[in-house]
Scaffold this active site. Structure first.
Site, short mmCIF file in Angstrom:
data_model
loop_
_atom_site.label_atom_id
_atom_site.label_comp_id
_atom_site.label_asym_id
_atom_site.label_seq_id
_atom_site.Cartn_x
_atom_site.Cartn_y
_atom_site.Cartn_z
N LYS A 241 9.85 12.70 -5.20
CA LYS A 241 10.18 11.06 -5.49
C LYS A 241 11.00 10.87 -6.15
O LYS A 241 11.54 12.27 -6.65
CB LYS A 241 8.76 10.85 -6.56
CG LYS A 241 8.29 9.56 -6.50
CD LYS A 241 7.26 9.31 -5.32
CE LYS A 241 5.84 8.04 -5.54
NZ LYS A 241 5.33 8.60 -4.41
N GLY B 277 -8.37 -6.20 -6.05
CA GLY B 277 -7.24 -5.80 -5.61
C GLY B 277 -6.85 -6.16 -3.64
O GLY B 277 -7.65 -5.15 -3.65
N GLY C 218 -6.43 -2.92 -0.35
CA GLY C 218 -7.37 -3.44 -1.10
C GLY C 218 -8.21 -4.34 -0.08
O GLY C 218 -9.43 -4.38 0.86
N GLY D 66 -4.55 -6.49 -1.79
CA GLY D 66 -2.89 -6.50 -1.27
C GLY D 66 -3.08 -5.25 0.05
O GLY D 66 -4.36 -5.38 0.68
N ASN D 67 -1.74 -4.58 0.24
CA ASN D 67 -2.64 -3.42 1.56
C ASN D 67 -3.14 -2.94 1.47
O ASN D 67 -4.06 -3.26 2.38
CB ASN D 67 -0.84 -2.94 1.93
CG ASN D 67 -0.83 -1.88 2.74
OD1 ASN D 67 -1.09 -0.87 2.58
ND2 ASN D 67 -0.21 -2.62 4.05
P1 NAD Z 1 0.09 -3.91 -3.35
O1 NAD Z 1 0.93 -4.83 -3.97
O2 NAD Z 1 0.29 -4.84 -1.44
O3 NAD Z 1 -1.53 -4.59 -3.84
C1 NAD Z 1 -1.64 -4.32 -5.30
C2 NAD Z 1 -2.99 -5.56 -4.78
O4 NAD Z 1 -3.57 -5.62 -7.00
C3 NAD Z 1 -2.91 -7.85 -5.14
O5 NAD Z 1 -3.61 -8.39 -4.73
C4 NAD Z 1 -2.41 -7.54 -6.81
O6 NAD Z 1 -2.72 -8.74 -6.67
C5 NAD Z 1 -3.66 -6.85 -7.19
N1 NAD Z 1 -3.42 -6.46 -8.63
C6 NAD Z 1 -2.37 -6.85 -9.45
N2 NAD Z 1 -2.49 -6.77 -10.81
C7 NAD Z 1 -4.36 -6.55 -10.54
C8 NAD Z 1 -4.51 -7.08 -11.88
N3 NAD Z 1 -4.19 -6.81 -13.51
N4 NAD Z 1 -6.06 -6.88 -11.69
C9 NAD Z 1 -6.44 -7.00 -10.43
N5 NAD Z 1 -5.35 -6.44 -9.12
C10 NAD Z 1 -4.05 -6.79 -9.56
O7 NAD Z 1 -0.32 -2.72 -3.61
P2 NAD Z 1 -0.94 -1.33 -2.57
O8 NAD Z 1 -0.09 -1.26 -1.49
O9 NAD Z 1 -2.27 -1.94 -1.46
O10 NAD Z 1 -1.82 -1.16 -3.80
C11 NAD Z 1 -2.73 -0.86 -4.48
C12 NAD Z 1 -2.84 0.52 -5.08
O11 NAD Z 1 -3.07 1.67 -4.17
C13 NAD Z 1 -1.30 1.20 -5.32
O12 NAD Z 1 -2.14 2.13 -7.57
C14 NAD Z 1 -0.90 2.21 -5.28
O13 NAD Z 1 0.11 3.55 -5.78
C15 NAD Z 1 -2.02 2.78 -4.91
N6 NAD Z 1 -1.60 3.90 -3.08
C16 NAD Z 1 -1.24 2.39 -1.57
C17 NAD Z 1 -0.27 3.33 -0.83
C18 NAD Z 1 -0.07 2.62 0.48
O14 NAD Z 1 0.25 3.04 1.53
N7 NAD Z 1 0.27 0.89 0.37
C19 NAD Z 1 -0.77 4.38 -0.30
C20 NAD Z 1 -1.09 5.21 -1.61
C21 NAD Z 1 -1.70 4.57 -2.74
#
Ligand code: NAD
Length: 416
Positions: free
Chosen positions: A115, A225, A230, A227-228
């Site tokens: 990382k 959540g 969820g 985002g991507n």
């Molecule tokens: P993202 O930034 O696209 O989405 C994050 C979401 O969480 C958003 O909807 C945001 O509004 C919401 N959020 C932020 N703070 C919040 C809170 N206090 N309460 C509730 N919701 C809240 O991120 P992502 O890529 O969807 O990643 C989400 C999680 O998944 C992270 O923990 C990330 O480390 C993990 N993850 C993602 C990937 C990936 O490929 N995208 C891979 C492995 C792990």
């Protein structure tokens, strides 16, 4: 068993990643790993840090702390994202690198774990300045990075465009095309189809395997959540007939016991609205969402949202950890005692790194797979890892988390 490339005596996980050590001690105390295995896992293979000097648009010089930590190179080249964040530390990067080693081993991908991070706030920097940071990072760490040494990827605040710049800089240094230097590139620049959906899709595939004999409309789901990860998971579950009763973003959540219209909510969010403003549904807080009486709870936002404070109120039947580390170790023990099955992050969100591996593989072999090919191969990987973890957990009467760690650590230490 010998660890290669030990960088500095003091740079062990006692300093770099306390919770990694605690996890290793827990596994040893349960007789799931040996003392030797714990010691092999305890030190990162290589810790490199330095400063990146950037000339700002104003003409001033900025000196930014930057890291690359290669936790394990035993099973193949390092693999892991680069985070641009004002608070990123070597400790955080080290714990994320440790998780990458475990994830690649659990999914049986021929990679180690690594990382990186640069300590600055990209929101305070212009696009030109961010490009300079990206290129300076590659110049600083180019001797330890490479398609067969350590392959970076996006993480917090690092985009496909930043990956494209980094690849370009690496190709300038080496004087040869190297699309396999980095993953998470845009599709036009050698990225893979399906990468955007990969994490949510991987979690969905595990749930499909777990609940293959259950009537989907009887399964209620709450997702924290949107985002991507969820939102992709919510859309796939909704299409498959699961009843998604609650979703949320950072401002709050919405609930309907008969199920939400996820397609409309995705559109509503894409139009720039907040989920909590969606009409004709009950409004709930993020805390209330976690405590809903649902069959499946998917924390897909932040770490440490289920802790000693609220664990007694958790009523979900199963929890899938789409986010990294959403459950604290104490809460995890409580949930196990209560009989709540937790699908650990190592497994639940490994779809992302698996499709990153597919991207690298396509680059190295000059292939271009369709989205269908990518998802078929992802399905095989996710379902094999889930079945293996489940079977070990049953055989040893341990949690899925302990089983996932054991499988990963056995694979890493046997090659160390
Ligand atoms: P993202 O930034 O696209 O989405 C994050 C979401 O969480 C958003 O909807 C945001 O509004 C919401 N959020 C932020 N703070 C919040 C809170 N206090 N309460 C509730 N919701 C809240 O991120 P992502 O890529 O969807 O990643 C989400 C999680 O998944 C992270 O923990 C990330 O480390 C993990 N993850 C993602 C990937 C990936 O490929 N995208 C891979 C492995 C792990």
């Amino acid at each position: 068993m010998q660890k290669q490339n030990r960088y500095h005596e003091d740079m062990n996980k006692d300093i770099l990643c306390k919770e990694c050590n605690m996890r290793l001690e827990h596994l040893e105390s349960k007789g799931l790993i040996t003392t030797n295995q714990r010691l092999v896992m305890r030190n990162p293979d290589r810790v490199v840090s330095g400063h990146l000097l950037i000339t700002r648009d104003s003409g001033d010089l900025a000196s930014l702390s930057a890291f690359r930590i290669q936790d394990s190179l035993a099973r193949g080249p390092g693999k892991g994202g680069i985070r641009f964040h004002p608070e990123v530390t070597a400790q955080e990067v080290s714990s994320l690198a440790f998780v990458m080693s475990l994830k690649t081993a659990l999914l049986d991908i021929p990679y180690g774990g690594a990382k990186g991070g640069v300590q600055f706030n990209p929101r305070d920097y212009s696009e030109e300045e961010i490009e300079k940071v990206a290129r300076a990072y590659v110049r600083r760490f180019s001797d330890v990075l490479g398609p067969h040494k350590d392959i970076p990827a996006p993480d917090v605040n690092t985009t496909p465009q930043i990956m494209n710049w980094m690849r370009d800089e690496y190709e300038h240094i080496t004087g040869a095309p190297a699309p396999g230097f980095i993953t998470g590139k845009s599709v036009e620049q050698g990225g893979s189809e399906g990468r955007v959906e990969a994490t949510g899709m991987g979690a969905f595939m595990i749930l499909q395997e777990k609940f293959k004999d259950t009537e989907k409309s009887e399964m209620s789901v709450a997702i924290q959540g949107f985002g991507n990860a969820g939102s992709v998971l919510a859309s796939l579950l909704h299409k498959e007939g699961y009843t998604v009763v609650a979703v949320s973003d950072s401002k709050g959540g919405i609930f309907n016991k008969d199920g939400l219209d996820i397609e409309r909510i995705v559109k509503y969010k894409e139009d720039g609205n907040r989920i909590s403003d969606f009409e004709d549904v009950e409004k709930i807080t993020n805390e209330e969402l976690l405590e809903l009486d649902v069959d499946i709870l998917a924390p897909a936002a932040l770490g440490d949202v289920i802790t000693e404070e609220n664990v007694k109120n958790i009523k979900a039947g199963s929890i899938i950890e789409v986010a990294n580390g959403p459950i604290s170790p104490r809460a995890d023990e409580e949930l196990y005692k209560k009989g709540v099955e937790v699908i650990p992050d190592l497994l639940a969100n490994a779809g992302g790194v698996t499709v990153s591996y597919f991207e690298w593989y396509q680059n190295i072999h000059e292939e271009q797979w369709t989205e269908k090919d990518v998802f078929e191969k992802l399905e095989k990987k996710m379902s094999a890892a889930y079945k293996e973890t489940k079977s070990l957990a049953q055989e040893k009467n341990i949690s899925l988390r302990d089983a996932a760690y054991k499988i990963a650590i056995d694979r890493i230490t046997e090659k160390s």
